[in-house]
Write a protein that holds these residues in place. Structure first.
Motif, PDB file in Angstrom:
ATOM      1  N   SER A 137      38.960  32.186  31.195  1.00  0.00           N
ATOM      2  CA  SER A 137      37.834  32.976  31.687  1.00  0.00           C
ATOM      3  C   SER A 137      36.739  32.084  32.273  1.00  0.00           C
ATOM      4  O   SER A 137      36.180  31.224  31.591  1.00  0.00           O
ATOM      5  CB  SER A 137      37.259  33.818  30.546  1.00  0.00           C
ATOM      6  N   GLU A 197      44.845  35.366  36.518  1.00  0.00           N
ATOM      7  CA  GLU A 197      44.968  35.465  35.068  1.00  0.00           C
ATOM      8  C   GLU A 197      46.099  34.556  34.603  1.00  0.00           C
ATOM      9  O   GLU A 197      47.001  34.205  35.393  1.00  0.00           O
ATOM     10  CB  GLU A 197      45.218  36.902  34.638  1.00  0.00           C
ATOM     11  N   GLU A 232      36.758  46.113  37.760  1.00  0.00           N
ATOM     12  CA  GLU A 232      36.564  44.668  37.595  1.00  0.00           C
ATOM     13  C   GLU A 232      36.003  44.046  38.868  1.00  0.00           C
ATOM     14  O   GLU A 232      35.168  43.128  38.815  1.00  0.00           O
ATOM     15  CB  GLU A 232      37.884  44.014  37.202  1.00  0.00           C
ATOM     16  N   ARG A 288      40.563  34.516  35.181  1.00  0.00           N
ATOM     17  CA  ARG A 288      40.155  35.815  34.624  1.00  0.00           C
ATOM     18  C   ARG A 288      40.283  35.838  33.114  1.00  0.00           C
ATOM     19  O   ARG A 288      39.730  36.727  32.464  1.00  0.00           O
ATOM     20  CB  ARG A 288      41.008  36.932  35.223  1.00  0.00           C
ATOM     21  N   GLY A 289      41.001  34.900  32.550  1.00  0.00           N
ATOM     22  CA  GLY A 289      41.225  34.901  31.118  1.00  0.00           C
ATOM     23  C   GLY A 289      42.287  35.905  30.721  1.00  0.00           C
ATOM     24  O   GLY A 289      42.808  36.674  31.531  1.00  0.00           O
ATOM     25  N   ALA A 321      32.353  38.211  33.560  1.00  0.00           N
ATOM     26  CA  ALA A 321      33.011  36.920  33.367  1.00  0.00           C
ATOM     27  C   ALA A 321      33.081  36.114  34.662  1.00  0.00           C
ATOM     28  O   ALA A 321      32.995  34.877  34.636  1.00  0.00           O
ATOM     29  CB  ALA A 321      34.411  37.132  32.803  1.00  0.00           C
ATOM     30  N   ARG A 328      39.252  40.281  27.539  1.00  0.00           N
ATOM     31  CA  ARG A 328      38.247  40.585  28.562  1.00  0.00           C
ATOM     32  C   ARG A 328      37.152  41.513  28.057  1.00  0.00           C
ATOM     33  O   ARG A 328      36.049  41.522  28.597  1.00  0.00           O
ATOM     34  CB  ARG A 328      38.933  41.174  29.803  1.00  0.00           C
TER      35      ARG A 328
END
Length: 461
Positions: A48, A20, A102, A67-68, A79, A73
């Motif tokens: 992402s 992230e 996740e 992961r953005g 994603a 999210r």
């Protein structure tokens, strides 16, 4: 089509690190200096689905996937699946301390991203495969993905190759693979066995596309679950004919049937300790000399009479007879899936599966299951103040109340008049309007994973 599966674990699997933006510097500092420098040179920001391929002495040594930002999210599911097509061929092992939900969503999304509808044109699937992450139930995820691939295939098949007979054949194959029994009532036998609404809706179709009721039974012990899916294999609208633009996606009007077959495949494949019954009224709502008419009053299996005020509101008619049959036995929990109303799309849009139930515990379990399994659902009410809207006076029920208000609710109230006491109804879209991570454009399973996750609590499994 090859069944969805994870790659075998192997020492040469390429590490795939999920990063992230807030943790990017720390993640890069933990890599060999030359790899970190290469990632910075590429301008990798951990957005992402963003990918950075890091070379080593023997080729690709590492891959990074973004992961953005955490606050964004919730805007997209699966994603991680955005990265699959960007990765070269090979097996990848997902690294990084991802939360359990996740991690599970990422692994399932990867499998779903591999789906291609290749019946009429060769389609190249992605060649990057994922090793099942440690801590996920790989067999369960593969079973869920296979169930959804089946549902998508059935919905995506055009109606010339997916009529009532072909839908029956698909149900027979699902039954045979799991050792289930199946019984099918076809054509005029529907009248002899008192399924008048199913017969009426489908009677104008060509003889080789005759209406039928598919009845699949599996399991000998445990609580009872009855799944009923709307199987309108093409919907012209009948004599209240649809505009041309509205007919373009009507091959998906059997999306409820496709969903319950996929869900049944998953339930039987997982060996859940329950007794399962699947009922599919399979029809084509065709225009012909024997088509039912606006203004007709029909008598249902239950004995209730229905005034037809729109022949394009046919799905609730065929479901009514199937629900009445379920109510005559030991239905346990009964759930319908149907592409029933445009009003549901107006209410919640294409991405949510609205459901109706009076069972508070089930509603809570469904909401939790949808969140846990990336299958968003939203509860709509059986609002009893609207019951009078489906009572025309000349008959017991009206299949299409005038006024244009609360269409999803009035349709659900109509179905509840025929349903067993413990009942849940999903009014699904069954379609992805564009390509999205884990969800290619076309047919889509909706609500099934949420229900599957809710079953242990709902049925005491």
């Amino acid at each position: 089509m090859t069944a969805p599966s994870f790659a075998p674990d192997a020492p040469d699997a390429i590490p795939l690190l999920a990063v992230e933006p807030e943790g990017l510097d720390a993640a890069l500092d933990a890599l060999p200096p030359e790899q970190a420098a290469w990632a910075r040179t590429l301008g990798f920001k951990a957005g992402s689905g963003e990918v950075a391929l890091l070379p080593g002495e023997g080729g690709l040594a590492h891959a990074l996937v973004g992961r953005g930002k955490p606050e964004r999210r919730g805007r997209e599911r699966f994603a991680l699946a955005k990265a699959v097509a960007k990765l070269p061929e090979g097996a990848y092992r997902l690294d990084g301390n991802l939360p359990e939900r996740e991690l599970r969503e990422g692994a399932l999304g990867w499998l779903l991203e591999g789906y291609r509808f290749a019946r009429y044109k060769d389609q190249t699937p992605p060649k990057a495969r994922l090793v099942a992450p440690e801590g996920v139930d790989a067999a369960r995820l593969e079973t869920l993905a296979a169930a959804e691939w089946l549902t998508r295939d059935l919905i995506n098949t055009p109606s010339n190759d997916m009529g009532p007979a072909e839908l029956e054949a698909a149900a027979r194959q699902v039954a045979e693979e799991a050792g289930a029994t199946i019984r099918v009532t076809v054509g005029d036998d529907l009248l002899a066995e008192n399924f008048p609404l199913i017969h009426t809706v489908g009677r104008a179709a060509a003889p080789h596309r005759a209406p039928r009721l598919i009845d699949l039974i599996w399991g000998g012990d445990g609580p009872q679950l009855t799944l009923i899916g709307k199987g309108v294999c093409f919907d012209t609208g009948g004599l209240d004919i649809k505009p041309s633009a509205s007919m373009l996606t009507m091959k998906k009007d059997m999306g409820g049937a496709a969903t319950v077959l996929g869900l049944a495949k998953a339930i039987m494949g997982l060996g859940l300790p329950l007794r399962l019954r699947v009922l599919i009224p399979a029809v084509e709502n065709a225009i012909g000399s024997d088509a039912f008419r606006p203004g007709d009053i029909l008598r249902s299996r239950k004995g209730l009479t229905v005034e037809v005020n729109n022949t394009d509101a046919e799905g609730r008619l065929v479901l009514a007879d199937a629900l009445a049959l379920a109510a005559e036995g030991e239905p346990g929990l009964t759930v319908t899936f149907a592409t029933l109303t445009g009003a549901a799309r107006v209410a919640v849009g294409p991405d949510l599966a609205p459901f109706f139930t009076d069972d508070e515990d089930l509603a809570t379990a469904l909401a939790r299951g949808g969140k846990d399994w990336a299958d968003p659902v939203w509860r709509l009410p059986f609002h009893e103040a609207y019951e009078s809207m489906i009572e025309p006076g000349i008959a017991d029920l009206d299949n299409a109340p005038s006024g244009g208000m609360a269409g999803a609710i009035t349709a659900a109230l109509f179905l509840r008049r025929f349903a067993p006491p413990r009942y849940c109804h999903f009014d699904i879209f069954a379609w992805s309007q564009s390509n999205a991570p884990g969800r290619s454009k076309g047919g889509l399973m909706m609500g099934a994973r949420a229900l599957l996750a809710a079953l242990p609590e709902a049925l005491g499994l």
